[in-house]
Write a protein that holds these residues in place. Structure first.
Motif, PDB file in Angstrom:
ATOM      1  N   VAL A  27      16.274 -46.860 -10.568  1.00 32.57           N
ATOM      2  CA  VAL A  27      17.715 -46.780 -10.842  1.00 32.57           C
ATOM      3  C   VAL A  27      18.148 -45.313 -10.917  1.00 32.57           C
ATOM      4  O   VAL A  27      19.153 -44.913 -10.318  1.00 32.57           O
ATOM      5  CB  VAL A  27      18.059 -47.504 -12.172  1.00 32.57           C
ATOM      6  CG1 VAL A  27      19.520 -47.291 -12.545  1.00 32.57           C
ATOM      7  CG2 VAL A  27      17.746 -48.997 -12.082  1.00 32.57           C
TER       8      VAL A  27
ATOM      9  N   GLY B 158       9.368 -37.619 -16.984  1.00 32.64           N
ATOM     10  CA  GLY B 158       8.128 -37.336 -17.704  1.00 32.64           C
ATOM     11  C   GLY B 158       7.128 -36.570 -16.845  1.00 32.64           C
ATOM     12  O   GLY B 158       6.519 -37.152 -15.942  1.00 32.64           O
TER      13      GLY B 158
ATOM     14  N   LYS C  62       7.127 -35.169 -11.547  1.00 30.21           N
ATOM     15  CA  LYS C  62       8.357 -35.954 -11.429  1.00 30.21           C
ATOM     16  C   LYS C  62       9.571 -35.031 -11.481  1.00 30.21           C
ATOM     17  O   LYS C  62      10.540 -35.204 -10.732  1.00 30.21           O
ATOM     18  CB  LYS C  62       8.438 -37.012 -12.535  1.00 30.21           C
ATOM     19  CG  LYS C  62       7.470 -38.191 -12.332  1.00 30.21           C
ATOM     20  CD  LYS C  62       7.671 -39.263 -13.398  1.00 30.21           C
ATOM     21  CE  LYS C  62       6.753 -40.451 -13.166  1.00 30.21           C
ATOM     22  NZ  LYS C  62       6.893 -41.498 -14.185  1.00 30.21           N
TER      23      LYS C  62
ATOM     24  N   HIS D  71      10.847 -34.677 -20.625  1.00 36.56           N
ATOM     25  CA  HIS D  71      11.005 -35.213 -21.990  1.00 36.56           C
ATOM     26  C   HIS D  71       9.723 -35.103 -22.816  1.00 36.56           C
ATOM     27  O   HIS D  71       9.723 -35.385 -24.006  1.00 36.56           O
ATOM     28  CB  HIS D  71      11.544 -36.648 -21.975  1.00 36.56           C
ATOM     29  CG  HIS D  71      10.607 -37.687 -21.419  1.00 36.56           C
ATOM     30  ND1 HIS D  71       9.492 -38.125 -22.081  1.00 36.56           N
ATOM     31  CD2 HIS D  71      10.642 -38.384 -20.265  1.00 36.56           C
ATOM     32  CE1 HIS D  71       8.879 -39.049 -21.349  1.00 36.56           C
ATOM     33  NE2 HIS D  71       9.553 -39.224 -20.241  1.00 36.56           N
TER      34      HIS D  71
ATOM     35  N   ASN E 221      18.518 -45.009 -19.587  1.00 38.51           N
ATOM     36  CA  ASN E 221      17.475 -45.906 -19.076  1.00 38.51           C
ATOM     37  C   ASN E 221      16.335 -46.084 -20.059  1.00 38.51           C
ATOM     38  O   ASN E 221      15.466 -46.927 -19.852  1.00 38.51           O
ATOM     39  CB  ASN E 221      16.865 -45.333 -17.786  1.00 38.51           C
ATOM     40  CG  ASN E 221      17.684 -45.637 -16.545  1.00 38.51           C
ATOM     41  OD1 ASN E 221      18.363 -46.658 -16.487  1.00 38.51           O
ATOM     42  ND2 ASN E 221      17.617 -44.767 -15.558  1.00 38.51           N
TER      43      ASN E 221
ATOM     44  N   TYR F 121      10.846 -51.698 -25.020  1.00 37.98           N
ATOM     45  CA  TYR F 121      10.627 -53.066 -24.539  1.00 37.98           C
ATOM     46  C   TYR F 121       9.339 -53.715 -25.064  1.00 37.98           C
ATOM     47  O   TYR F 121       9.247 -54.941 -25.085  1.00 37.98           O
ATOM     48  CB  TYR F 121      10.605 -53.126 -23.004  1.00 37.98           C
ATOM     49  CG  TYR F 121      11.952 -52.853 -22.358  1.00 37.98           C
ATOM     50  CD1 TYR F 121      13.103 -52.663 -23.120  1.00 37.98           C
ATOM     51  CD2 TYR F 121      12.076 -52.805 -20.983  1.00 37.98           C
ATOM     52  CE1 TYR F 121      14.322 -52.403 -22.525  1.00 37.98           C
ATOM     53  CE2 TYR F 121      13.304 -52.556 -20.384  1.00 37.98           C
ATOM     54  CZ  TYR F 121      14.415 -52.347 -21.160  1.00 37.98           C
ATOM     55  OH  TYR F 121      15.624 -52.094 -20.563  1.00 37.98           O
TER      56      TYR F 121
ATOM     57  N   PHE G 265      25.789 -53.177 -19.719  1.00 36.57           N
ATOM     58  CA  PHE G 265      26.112 -54.074 -18.604  1.00 36.57           C
ATOM     59  C   PHE G 265      24.824 -54.662 -18.057  1.00 36.57           C
ATOM     60  O   PHE G 265      23.743 -54.108 -18.244  1.00 36.57           O
ATOM     61  CB  PHE G 265      26.845 -53.309 -17.489  1.00 36.57           C
ATOM     62  CG  PHE G 265      25.944 -52.395 -16.696  1.00 36.57           C
ATOM     63  CD1 PHE G 265      25.464 -51.222 -17.242  1.00 36.57           C
ATOM     64  CD2 PHE G 265      25.547 -52.736 -15.412  1.00 36.57           C
ATOM     65  CE1 PHE G 265      24.614 -50.386 -16.529  1.00 36.57           C
ATOM     66  CE2 PHE G 265      24.697 -51.908 -14.683  1.00 36.57           C
ATOM     67  CZ  PHE G 265      24.240 -50.728 -15.249  1.00 36.57           C
TER      68      PHE G 265
ATOM     69  N   VAL H  81      23.482 -56.041 -14.333  1.00 37.38           N
ATOM     70  CA  VAL H  81      23.924 -55.937 -12.941  1.00 37.38           C
ATOM     71  C   VAL H  81      24.389 -57.286 -12.388  1.00 37.38           C
ATOM     72  O   VAL H  81      25.292 -57.351 -11.553  1.00 37.38           O
ATOM     73  CB  VAL H  81      22.826 -55.295 -12.062  1.00 37.38           C
ATOM     74  CG1 VAL H  81      21.574 -56.138 -12.017  1.00 37.38           C
ATOM     75  CG2 VAL H  81      23.341 -55.008 -10.670  1.00 37.38           C
TER      76      VAL H  81
ATOM     77  N   ASN I 154       4.346 -45.371 -12.981  1.00 34.99           N
ATOM     78  CA  ASN I 154       4.915 -45.386 -11.623  1.00 34.99           C
ATOM     79  C   ASN I 154       5.627 -44.073 -11.338  1.00 34.99           C
ATOM     80  O   ASN I 154       6.132 -43.412 -12.247  1.00 34.99           O
ATOM     81  CB  ASN I 154       5.917 -46.552 -11.487  1.00 34.99           C
ATOM     82  CG  ASN I 154       7.113 -46.373 -12.403  1.00 34.99           C
ATOM     83  OD1 ASN I 154       6.953 -46.190 -13.605  1.00 34.99           O
ATOM     84  ND2 ASN I 154       8.310 -46.406 -11.849  1.00 34.99           N
TER      85      ASN I 154
END
Ligand code: NAP
Length: 339
Positions: free
Chosen positions: A159, A179, A183, A199, A221, A249, A279, A281, A330
């Motif tokens: 995203v 991170g 990246k 971060h 995110n 999560y 929101f 999606v 990932n």
């Protein structure tokens, strides 16, 4: 058909971090399409953070995956056989038909895609649900304007990479947060963000240096310590796009009181007249899919939008890859090449 189906089932509901034993991999017969159904062979499976929510039976906006059922997920593949006039063998389709090689699915749950427009797997990322999320969240909530400062967390992800590049195309100054050095270099050098902050380092000091005038739009995110550092730096009339909070999560329901990352003090919402909006999606986003696809394909063709995928080979490796996604392993949009 001599071929077998391969499926990944939810064996049990994880508490905290999922482990490989929460999943079960089974070989079954290839299903036959019923009336009005289409048999699809999936080539790529999308792995996404929301799947952690589907593994839990806590009350949510969507039903959980039942124990023993196939894990939910979007795939892209080709029609093998069809009992519906809108689809024929060989058509390329995308849709939600789970962590499995074959699926007999109602035609209404499929969307035809043109394989000449983009690589197949891109339909799960930049041109799929994550890309649509980025585009829709900016249209509806973020509304970045030329010259504004936009901060995007998980900026190298599915995203984040699209949200940042769209905000950039609209003239904003875009700061990513990611991170690690690799990246961050990718986000700045290849995605073209104005800066990217790590971060894992001193985020407060980096934000002070990168956003001396404050932040107009924050694309959330991650949650946790990233949210805590960004939040006090909003400018008046800032907008916070509440897309997800992946850092939380794996927390057990009700764990907020102990062990949860501290949240920001929300007092400035009033003083600074901030707009914070969550929101999903699927609320309205898919109705706007043709508009989204046309704009993002245009940006891709004019090289104003690039994307990165993290492709893991083999459906049996999906559980480990998903567990890694929840820890930031990932690098780019995570997809499984099924065979
Ligand atoms: N509202 C909606 O409709 C909607 C739709 C799609 C996605 N989402 C949400 O959007 C967010 C991003 O999803 P995505 O598909 O683009 O995933 P992603 O960014 O491709 O992958 C997740 C990234 O989050 C970061 N991360 C993972 N665990 C973390 C942790 N414990 N603490 C801090 N950072 C962590 C990692 O990046 P770093 O290594 O850079 O930290 C990781 O690479 C998620 O919160 C997801 O739930 C919401």
């Amino acid at each position: 058909m001599s071929e077998k189906n391969l499926q990944v089932l939810l064996r049990r509901r994880p508490v905290g971090e999922p482990v490989a034993d929460d999943f079960e991999i089974v070989e079954t017969a290839v299903p036959s399409p019923g009336p009005g159904e289409v048999l699809v062979r999936a080539r790529f499976l999308s792995l996404d953070p929301y799947m952690r929510g589907r593994m839990s039976d806590a009350k949510s906006y969507s039903k959980p995956v039942e124990l023993g059922a196939v894990m939910e997920g979007m795939t892209v593949g080709e029609v093998v056989a069809s009992n519906h006039p809108d689809f024929k063998a060989g058509d390329t389709v995308m849709g939600g038909y789970g962590w499995q090689r074959f699926c007999a699915v109602e035609a209404a749950r499929l969307r035809k895609v043109d394989p000449a427009e983009a690589p197949l797997s891109a339909n799960l990322g930049v041109l799929g649900m994550p890309g649509l999320t980025a585009w829709y969240g900016l249209e509806e909530i973020g509304e970045p304007k030329a010259g504004e400062t936009v901060v995007i967390s998980a900026a190298s992800g599915a995203v984040g990479q699209v949200a940042g590049q769209i905000a950039k195309a609209r003239g904003a100054r875009v700061i990513g947060i990611a991170g690690g050095a690799a990246k961050c270099a990718f986000v700045k050098d290849e995605l073209g963000f104005d800066a990217c902050l790590d971060h894992r380092g001193d985020l407060d000091a980096q934000l002070d240096a990168a956003c001396p005038e404050g932040i107009d739009v924050y694309w959330e995110n991650v949650g946790g310590h990233v949210q805590e550092a960004v939040f006090p730096r909003f400018r008046d009339f800032g907008r916070m796009v509440m897309c997800g909070m992946i850092a939380q999560y794996n927390q057990a329901p009700g764990a907020d009181a102990k062990g949860a990352p501290a949240g920001p003090n929300l007092g400035p919402v009033v003083r600074k007249r901030l707009r914070i909006q969550g929101f999903i999606v699927s609320d309205k986003g898919w109705q706007l899919y043709p508009q989204f696809r046309a704009e993002v394909l245009g940006l891709m063709k004019s090289k104003k939008l690039v994307w990165k995928e993290d492709v893991v080979q083999g459906l049996p490796n999906a559980p480990e890859a998903f567990i890694g996604l929840l820890k930031g392993k990932n690098f780019g949009k995570l997809v499984i090449a099924i065979d």
